[in-house]
Design an enzyme around this catalytic site. Structure first.
Site, PDB file in Angstrom:
ATOM      1  N   ASP A 113     -10.476   3.702   1.460  1.00  0.00           N
ATOM      2  CA  ASP A 113     -10.819   3.208   2.803  1.00  0.00           C
ATOM      3  C   ASP A 113     -11.616   4.235   3.613  1.00  0.00           C
ATOM      4  O   ASP A 113     -12.510   3.863   4.380  1.00  0.00           O
ATOM      5  CB  ASP A 113      -9.546   2.829   3.589  1.00  0.00           C
ATOM      6  CG  ASP A 113      -9.001   1.468   3.178  1.00  0.00           C
ATOM      7  OD1 ASP A 113      -9.775   0.638   2.677  1.00  0.00           O
ATOM      8  OD2 ASP A 113      -7.786   1.248   3.349  1.00  0.00           O
ATOM      9  N   LYS A 156       0.802  -1.232   0.000  1.00  0.00           N
ATOM     10  CA  LYS A 156       0.000   0.000   0.000  1.00  0.00           C
ATOM     11  C   LYS A 156       0.838   1.287   0.000  1.00  0.00           C
ATOM     12  O   LYS A 156       0.374   2.329  -0.458  1.00  0.00           O
ATOM     13  CB  LYS A 156      -0.939   0.016   1.206  1.00  0.00           C
ATOM     14  CG  LYS A 156      -2.163  -0.860   1.046  1.00  0.00           C
ATOM     15  CD  LYS A 156      -3.069  -0.662   2.252  1.00  0.00           C
ATOM     16  CE  LYS A 156      -4.405  -1.347   2.057  1.00  0.00           C
ATOM     17  NZ  LYS A 156      -5.397  -0.885   3.033  1.00  0.00           N
TER      18      LYS A 156
END
Ligand SMILES: NC(=O)c1ccc[n+]([C@@H]2O[C@H](COP(=O)([O-])OP(=O)(O)OC[C@H]3O[C@@H](n4cnc5c(N)ncnc54)[C@H](OP(=O)(O)O)[C@@H]3O)[C@@H](O)[C@H]2O)c1
Length: 276
Positions: A105, A69
């Site tokens: 997210d 990520k």
């Protein structure tokens, strides 16, 4: 390149456990779209060459999970402001051979709460108490501030990690892990972003008796769906939101970017996710 067939994926290592293929395949079928979404295992030292191969093979985009990520950011041609603020990219779109990174997210967290249909409760009503200061906490805090939480009380076992996150905004205040029960006194929202409460991990030890009766309690851990924290909250008559929806809602944003359709989270999909 055949753009009638949209190729997408999730990359990570390990990746076999990922629920994302189930979610995206469900929506591809539901919307009658021609496309694919696979889980692709890529080790850390093979990231750059493997991502280049996805571009060459005509992929429209991919989700990114652990451990890539942060590393993926350096491979993107552009990273948007929200991913920069969160410090991680979890969704990449490929257009004309270029990689555009974002992070969904925060959207997933906010939508999961907003879609729960909580009458008379809003993010703006008071302080949010966030437990945990890892990768997921950054996205949760971003969402809280975007949705208008007036302040965030951040509590983490390792206080220094929480102090680092105060750089995100002046509205973030740090409290000691040992004082977590007292910190709940003025909470409008209580969020667990630690890994405590997950299957195989100890429960989050916290006493909700000082939390106001209007406080909403949510956990981003979703295995089990009703963590000890949420069970305690329910016993005290507090409203709760479970964590599975965060995963589902964050996936919606990537699906929309690649396929041009914003899919819905239905009880049927949530059930399939939890059964898998
Ligand atoms: N629902 C969703 O879509 C979603 C999305 C992302 C993540 N998650 C879940 O959220 C959780 C956290 O993920 P992450 O990526 O943020 O992990 P992470 O970066 O590894 O952070 C873990 C956090 O848990 C805390 N912690 C771990 N063990 C602890 C213990 N024994 N006592 C007190 N605190 C402890 C850590 O505190 P220290 O800093 O002191 O180590 C840290 O704050 C995981 O369970 C993950 O599955 C769910």
């Amino acid at each position: 390149m055949n753009k009638d067939f949209i190729k997408t994926a999730v990359i990570g290592h390990p990746i076999a456990h990922s629920k994302s293929p189930l979610i995206h395949s469900h929506w591809l079928r539901e919307h009658g779209l021609k496309g694919s979404y696979e889980a692709i295992d890529i080790e850390a030292d093979a990231l750059a060459e493997s991502v280049r191969a996805l571009v060459d093979r005509g992929y429209s985009g991919f989700n990114v999970t652990l451990p890539h990520k942060i590393a993926i950011m350096a491979l993107c041609n552009e990273v948007d402001e929200r991913a920069k603020a969160i410090g991680a990219v979890n969704t990449v779109s490929i257009r004309d051979g270029k990689l555009y990174g974002t992070n969904t997210d925060a959207f997933g967290f906010a939508q999961n709460v907003l879609c729960a249909g909580l009458d008379g409760w809003s993010f703006e009503d008071g302080a949010a108490v966030v437990l945990g200061a890892g990768g997921a906490a950054r996205a949760v805090i971003y969402a809280l501030l975007e949705e208008g939480a007036p302040s965030v009380i951040l509590i983490n076992r390792t206080r220094e990690k929480a102090e680092e996150l105060t750089q995100m905004d002046k509205k973030i205040m740090v409290e000691d892990w040992a004082k977590r029960d007292d910190a709940l006194k003025g909470a409008n929202l209580i969020v667990n972003t630690t890994s405590l409460g997950m299957e195989g991990k100890p429960p989050l030890e916290i006493d909700l008796s000082l939390a106001p009766s209007h406080a909403l309690v949510t956990d981003i851990v979703y295995a089990p769906l009703y963590t000890d924290l949420l069970q305690q909250a329910k016993k005290r008559g507090l409203r709760v939101v479970t964590g599975a929806g965060m995963l589902l809602h964050q996936a919606r944003a990537g699906f929309a970017l690649w396929n041009g359709v914003m899919p819905e989270v239905t009880p049927e999909l949530e059930e399939r996710l939890l059964e898998a």
